[in-house]
Motif scaffolding. Sequence first.
Motif, PDB file in Angstrom:
ATOM      1  N   THR A  88       0.835  -1.204   0.000  1.00 43.15           N
ATOM      2  CA  THR A  88       0.000   0.000   0.000  1.00 43.15           C
ATOM      3  C   THR A  88       0.868   1.251   0.000  1.00 43.15           C
ATOM      4  N   LEU A  89       1.987   1.197   0.716  1.00 43.96           N
ATOM      5  CA  LEU A  89       2.885   2.349   0.757  1.00 43.96           C
ATOM      6  C   LEU A  89       3.611   2.548  -0.571  1.00 43.96           C
ATOM      7  N   ASP A  90       3.856   1.463  -1.295  1.00 50.96           N
ATOM      8  CA  ASP A  90       4.570   1.561  -2.582  1.00 50.96           C
ATOM      9  C   ASP A  90       3.857   0.663  -3.594  1.00 50.96           C
ATOM     10  N   PRO A  91       2.708   1.098  -4.117  1.00 49.05           N
ATOM     11  CA  PRO A  91       1.892   0.227  -4.970  1.00 49.05           C
ATOM     12  C   PRO A  91       2.535  -0.115  -6.310  1.00 49.05           C
ATOM     13  N   ARG A  92       3.521   0.635  -6.747  1.00 52.58           N
ATOM     14  CA  ARG A  92       4.158   0.342  -8.028  1.00 52.58           C
ATOM     15  C   ARG A  92       5.279  -0.703  -7.911  1.00 52.58           C
ATOM     16  N   SER A  93       5.702  -0.988  -6.708  1.00 47.02           N
ATOM     17  CA  SER A  93       6.780  -1.953  -6.507  1.00 47.02           C
ATOM     18  C   SER A  93       6.246  -3.382  -6.605  1.00 47.02           C
ATOM     19  N   GLN A  94       7.078  -4.277  -7.127  1.00 49.41           N
ATOM     20  CA  GLN A  94       6.737  -5.698  -7.213  1.00 49.41           C
ATOM     21  C   GLN A  94       7.348  -6.496  -6.052  1.00 49.41           C
ATOM     22  N   ALA A 140      -5.857  -8.407  -8.730  1.00 48.54           N
ATOM     23  CA  ALA A 140      -7.133  -7.849  -9.182  1.00 48.54           C
ATOM     24  C   ALA A 140      -7.154  -6.331  -9.092  1.00 48.54           C
ATOM     25  N   ALA A 141      -6.369  -5.762  -8.186  1.00 50.19           N
ATOM     26  CA  ALA A 141      -6.333  -4.304  -8.029  1.00 50.19           C
ATOM     27  C   ALA A 141      -5.513  -3.621  -9.118  1.00 50.19           C
ATOM     28  N   ASP A 142      -4.576  -4.339  -9.744  1.00 40.31           N
ATOM     29  CA  ASP A 142      -3.734  -3.733 -10.787  1.00 40.31           C
ATOM     30  C   ASP A 142      -3.201  -4.848 -11.697  1.00 40.31           C
ATOM     31  N   PRO A 143      -4.081  -5.447 -12.500  1.00 44.14           N
ATOM     32  CA  PRO A 143      -3.676  -6.634 -13.272  1.00 44.14           C
ATOM     33  C   PRO A 143      -2.639  -6.354 -14.354  1.00 44.14           C
ATOM     34  N   GLN A 144      -2.611  -5.148 -14.897  1.00 43.18           N
ATOM     35  CA  GLN A 144      -1.692  -4.885 -16.008  1.00 43.18           C
ATOM     36  C   GLN A 144      -0.230  -4.838 -15.559  1.00 43.18           C
ATOM     37  N   ARG A 145       0.009  -4.604 -14.284  1.00 42.40           N
ATOM     38  CA  ARG A 145       1.387  -4.565 -13.792  1.00 42.40           C
ATOM     39  C   ARG A 145       1.719  -5.736 -12.880  1.00 42.40           C
ATOM     40  N   ARG A 146       0.696  -6.352 -12.318  1.00 35.93           N
ATOM     41  CA  ARG A 146       0.949  -7.397 -11.323  1.00 35.93           C
ATOM     42  C   ARG A 146       0.733  -8.805 -11.866  1.00 35.93           C
ATOM     43  N   ALA A 157      -5.662  -9.474 -17.477  1.00 38.22           N
ATOM     44  CA  ALA A 157      -4.351  -9.034 -17.963  1.00 38.22           C
ATOM     45  C   ALA A 157      -4.385  -8.929 -19.485  1.00 38.22           C
ATOM     46  N   THR A 158      -4.988  -7.849 -19.977  1.00 38.61           N
ATOM     47  CA  THR A 158      -5.228  -7.706 -21.414  1.00 38.61           C
ATOM     48  C   THR A 158      -4.351  -6.634 -22.055  1.00 38.61           C
ATOM     49  N   GLY A 159      -3.409  -6.073 -21.316  1.00 37.90           N
ATOM     50  CA  GLY A 159      -2.563  -5.018 -21.858  1.00 37.90           C
ATOM     51  C   GLY A 159      -1.664  -5.517 -22.977  1.00 37.90           C
ATOM     52  N   PRO A 160      -1.245  -4.631 -23.862  1.00 38.40           N
ATOM     53  CA  PRO A 160      -0.412  -5.052 -25.002  1.00 38.40           C
ATOM     54  C   PRO A 160       0.961  -5.580 -24.604  1.00 38.40           C
TER      55      PRO A 160
END
Length: 248
Positions: A101-107, A138-144, A176-179
């Motif tokens: 939650t503090l760093d949502p872009r990190s994997q 489910a909260a960010d499928p294109q990156r996760r 996960a439908t991103g190009p």
Amino acid sequence: MASAQRPWSSVPRPLCWLLAACLLLQLGWRLAQQHAPAQAQPLPAPPPAAVARLASLGEPLAMSKAMLLYLQSFEDQPGVSLPWRQLDYERLAGWLDTAQTLDPRSQYALVAASIVYAGVTDPQRARRMLDFVAASFAADPQRRWPAMAQAVLVAKHQLHDLPLALSYARELRQLATGPHVPAWVREMEAFILEDMDQLDSARLVIGGLIASGQISDPHELAFLARRLDELAKQLSNQLAAKKATMAP
């Protein structure tokens, strides 16, 4: 005027014995602490995200990394090594969720959950980590999607739970439908359906992927076309075998 110091002989004898006893007790306690076997401490409850954000003093990304490093080193406590299977996985999931939650872009948190902590030999704990990964995906499928793809593999090969692997793979195909998402990620559902001997469903999934235009690479399209032909042959053979067993 300086006050006169009273000699030791004026101190009541019971008080002297009490002071000596306290000193001996303190010395004995310290010696016992030094020689007592080390005991692993349980993982404490995670701080709420709001509290952790406030404590970060405007540096939530640094706080997230610090929390994950704390978890990473928690099993190596002074004088004892704590196996992952002895951790409280509910609290562990809470720590991972707060850090994410503090760093949502990190994997970082998802990699730790899907590869490190889900690799424990305890199926219940592994499933708890997969639950965390699925909710995060489910909260960010294109990156996760990478962690979710790993969850499919853990469910299939480690837990031997094909229905669970199928449900995760289906979410991958649908969300996960991103190009930038590789084609094989969306094809995992079809492969698991084949493993479950649901050949007709696998054909429908592959045909849907081709018809939807989600896969544009010529090599991938040719591969899927070959899979469709192979599935058609397998279904035909199954039907012929079934008719043969029903013949008088």
